[in-house]
Design a protein around this motif. Sequence first.
Motif, PDB file in Angstrom:
ATOM      1  N   GLN A  34       0.827  -1.209   0.000  1.00 17.16           N
ATOM      2  CA  GLN A  34       0.000   0.000   0.000  1.00 17.16           C
ATOM      3  C   GLN A  34       0.856   1.252   0.000  1.00 17.16           C
ATOM      4  O   GLN A  34       0.532   2.241  -0.675  1.00 17.16           O
ATOM      5  CB  GLN A  34      -0.938  -0.020   1.202  1.00 17.16           C
ATOM      6  N   ASN A  35       1.958   1.219   0.735  1.00 18.16           N
ATOM      7  CA  ASN A  35       2.866   2.360   0.740  1.00 18.16           C
ATOM      8  C   ASN A  35       3.526   2.534  -0.628  1.00 18.16           C
ATOM      9  O   ASN A  35       3.684   3.655  -1.129  1.00 18.16           O
ATOM     10  CB  ASN A  35       3.945   2.166   1.809  1.00 18.16           C
ATOM     11  N   ILE A  36       3.896   1.419  -1.245  1.00 23.43           N
ATOM     12  CA  ILE A  36       4.465   1.469  -2.597  1.00 23.43           C
ATOM     13  C   ILE A  36       3.443   2.057  -3.563  1.00 23.43           C
ATOM     14  O   ILE A  36       3.780   2.887  -4.421  1.00 23.43           O
ATOM     15  CB  ILE A  36       4.899   0.065  -3.048  1.00 23.43           C
ATOM     16  N   GLY A  37       2.199   1.641  -3.420  1.00 28.09           N
ATOM     17  CA  GLY A  37       1.138   2.156  -4.271  1.00 28.09           C
ATOM     18  C   GLY A  37       0.962   3.657  -4.130  1.00 28.09           C
ATOM     19  O   GLY A  37       0.724   4.357  -5.128  1.00 28.09           O
ATOM     20  N   ARG A  38       1.074   4.166  -2.903  1.00 29.72           N
ATOM     21  CA  ARG A  38       0.931   5.609  -2.690  1.00 29.72           C
ATOM     22  C   ARG A  38       2.050   6.377  -3.410  1.00 29.72           C
ATOM     23  O   ARG A  38       1.807   7.447  -3.982  1.00 29.72           O
ATOM     24  CB  ARG A  38       0.974   5.914  -1.187  1.00 29.72           C
ATOM     25  N   ILE A  39       3.243   5.806  -3.391  1.00 26.73           N
ATOM     26  CA  ILE A  39       4.366   6.478  -4.053  1.00 26.73           C
ATOM     27  C   ILE A  39       4.161   6.499  -5.567  1.00 26.73           C
ATOM     28  O   ILE A  39       4.375   7.525  -6.230  1.00 26.73           O
ATOM     29  CB  ILE A  39       5.687   5.775  -3.698  1.00 26.73           C
ATOM     30  N   PHE A  40       3.727   5.377  -6.124  1.00 26.63           N
ATOM     31  CA  PHE A  40       3.468   5.345  -7.568  1.00 26.63           C
ATOM     32  C   PHE A  40       2.329   6.296  -7.943  1.00 26.63           C
ATOM     33  O   PHE A  40       2.374   6.945  -8.997  1.00 26.63           O
ATOM     34  CB  PHE A  40       3.144   3.921  -8.022  1.00 26.63           C
ATOM     35  N   HIS A  41       1.311   6.398  -7.090  1.00 26.46           N
ATOM     36  CA  HIS A  41       0.211   7.323  -7.370  1.00 26.46           C
ATOM     37  C   HIS A  41       0.724   8.761  -7.369  1.00 26.46           C
ATOM     38  O   HIS A  41       0.338   9.573  -8.228  1.00 26.46           O
ATOM     39  CB  HIS A  41      -0.907   7.164  -6.331  1.00 26.46           C
ATOM     40  N   LEU A  42       1.606   9.091  -6.426  1.00 23.55           N
ATOM     41  CA  LEU A  42       2.202  10.427  -6.373  1.00 23.55           C
ATOM     42  C   LEU A  42       3.014  10.707  -7.634  1.00 23.55           C
ATOM     43  O   LEU A  42       2.934  11.812  -8.210  1.00 23.55           O
ATOM     44  CB  LEU A  42       3.102  10.535  -5.137  1.00 23.55           C
ATOM     45  N   LEU A  43       3.781   9.722  -8.085  1.00 22.60           N
ATOM     46  CA  LEU A  43       4.578   9.890  -9.303  1.00 22.60           C
ATOM     47  C   LEU A  43       3.690  10.113 -10.529  1.00 22.60           C
ATOM     48  O   LEU A  43       4.037  10.887 -11.423  1.00 22.60           O
ATOM     49  CB  LEU A  43       5.465   8.664  -9.515  1.00 22.60           C
ATOM     50  N   THR A  48       5.395  12.276 -13.475  1.00 18.71           N
ATOM     51  CA  THR A  48       6.679  11.585 -13.646  1.00 18.71           C
ATOM     52  C   THR A  48       6.508  10.288 -14.420  1.00 18.71           C
ATOM     53  O   THR A  48       7.342   9.933 -15.263  1.00 18.71           O
ATOM     54  CB  THR A  48       7.322  11.296 -12.278  1.00 18.71           C
ATOM     55  N   ILE A  49       5.430   9.536 -14.128  1.00 22.76           N
ATOM     56  CA  ILE A  49       5.133   8.294 -14.849  1.00 22.76           C
ATOM     57  C   ILE A  49       3.756   8.401 -15.496  1.00 22.76           C
ATOM     58  O   ILE A  49       2.941   9.248 -15.107  1.00 22.76           O
ATOM     59  CB  ILE A  49       5.205   7.061 -13.920  1.00 22.76           C
ATOM     60  N   GLN A  50       3.497   7.542 -16.456  1.00 21.75           N
ATOM     61  CA  GLN A  50       2.243   7.590 -17.199  1.00 21.75           C
ATOM     62  C   GLN A  50       1.087   6.917 -16.476  1.00 21.75           C
ATOM     63  O   GLN A  50      -0.058   7.337 -16.574  1.00 21.75           O
ATOM     64  CB  GLN A  50       2.423   6.939 -18.578  1.00 21.75           C
ATOM     65  N   SER A  51       1.420   5.829 -15.739  1.00 23.46           N
ATOM     66  CA  SER A  51       0.336   5.062 -15.120  1.00 23.46           C
ATOM     67  C   SER A  51       0.822   4.400 -13.836  1.00 23.46           C
ATOM     68  O   SER A  51       1.992   4.001 -13.734  1.00 23.46           O
ATOM     69  CB  SER A  51      -0.163   3.989 -16.092  1.00 23.46           C
ATOM     70  N   ASP A  52      -0.098   4.327 -12.853  1.00 28.65           N
ATOM     71  CA  ASP A  52       0.216   3.571 -11.639  1.00 28.65           C
ATOM     72  C   ASP A  52      -0.528   2.239 -11.624  1.00 28.65           C
ATOM     73  O   ASP A  52      -0.649   1.588 -10.589  1.00 28.65           O
ATOM     74  CB  ASP A  52      -0.104   4.380 -10.380  1.00 28.65           C
ATOM     75  N   ASP A  67      14.395   6.097  -7.477  1.00 30.15           N
ATOM     76  CA  ASP A  67      14.943   7.442  -7.298  1.00 30.15           C
ATOM     77  C   ASP A  67      14.173   8.211  -6.232  1.00 30.15           C
ATOM     78  O   ASP A  67      14.768   8.933  -5.420  1.00 30.15           O
ATOM     79  CB  ASP A  67      14.897   8.211  -8.619  1.00 30.15           C
ATOM     80  N   GLU A  68      12.854   8.060  -6.237  1.00 29.16           N
ATOM     81  CA  GLU A  68      12.012   8.741  -5.249  1.00 29.16           C
ATOM     82  C   GLU A  68      12.327   8.250  -3.841  1.00 29.16           C
ATOM     83  O   GLU A  68      12.416   9.047  -2.897  1.00 29.16           O
ATOM     84  CB  GLU A  68      10.534   8.502  -5.583  1.00 29.16           C
TER      85      GLU A  68
END
Length: 294
Positions: A34-43, A48-52, A67-68
Motif C-alpha cells: 500500500q505504501n508502494i502504491g501511494r508512491i506510484f500514485h504520487l509519481l 513523472t510516470i504515465q500510469s500507476d 529514485d524517489e
Amino acid sequence: MSRYPFNDGIEGFLSINFGCSDQQSIDKARNSLQNIGRIFHLLKENGTIQSDNPARMVPNDIQYFVDERRSGGVSESTISRDLSYLDGYLRFRDNCSVGEYLEGIRRKDLEEKRDNSEKALRKIFLHNSRDLKDARMIKAYAFVMLAIVFDIHPDMLRKAKLRSQFNAGLSDYRLQFIDRSGSERDEHLDLNRLPVIERYIDQTYLLGLVNSTPRPLFPSSNPLFDYISPDESRELKNMVEKDIGIGFDYQLCTRIYLDMLQDDSPIRRREPIRREIWIPPMRRRSFFDRILGR
C-alpha cells in the motif's frame, strides 16, 4: 477501475501468495504494498510516470520509484525489500518490469566494472614498469600483478610458494600455487617481463637466498604464521587501487589481459593461452604499447 488501480489486486495477491503465512507477515506485506502504491500514485499525479496501474508499468517507472525512495533518504536494504514485494505483485499481474529493471542495472554495473578494470589494468602495467621505491608498494604491485597474470585467487596467492633452481648459471624462479580449479601449478617467473616481481623477491629474500626448497612467496611478519592474512592481501589490493586512482576486479583484469594477448598475435589465437607474461615480436607494436594504449 478505482482511482488507485495499484491497490485493486493487493488482497487477491496476498490470499494466493501469503495464504499459508502468519497474520503478521500478511499485514507487513499489505502495508508495504500500500505504501508502494501511494508512491506510484504520487509519481503519476506529478507527471513523472504515465500510469500507476501495475499491469502497465515499465522498467523506467521502477527507476523513478527507486529514485524517489532514495531522495527521501530510504536505506538500500528497505528499497531492496520494496522491490522484492513489488516484483512479486507485478508478476502476479503478468508484468516483469522489476526483473527487467534489475537485469538492466546488472548489465550496466558489469559494463562499468569492466571499463574500470580495463583502465586499471593499463595503469597497473604502467606503474609496474616504473621504478618503485616504497617496499610496501612494491609488495602490493607484485601481489596484484601475479594474481592477474596467472589468474590466481587472492586467497591462493597469499599461500603461494617460491623456489629457485639454477639453469646454466642463472637462477630460475618457480611459482607454486593452487589454481581456481583446485589443481597444483608450477609456473616459471619471467622476471625480465615482471620487473616489480624481481624487485619484490630481491627485497624479501635480501638476507636469505631462495633455494630448491619452496618458501612462502608472501611470508607473514608474524612468526606464528607462514603467510600473510586475508585482510593483508585485501589491503595490498586497496593500496594499488588508491595508487592508480581506480578500483578493479581481478578476474575481469585477467580476462581483459588474456584477450589482449590473443588479439595481439595471430599465432596465439590458434594456441592455448599460457598463464605467463608474453610480449609479441618487436616487428609489431609491443604488448606494453597496446596495453598502455600507445
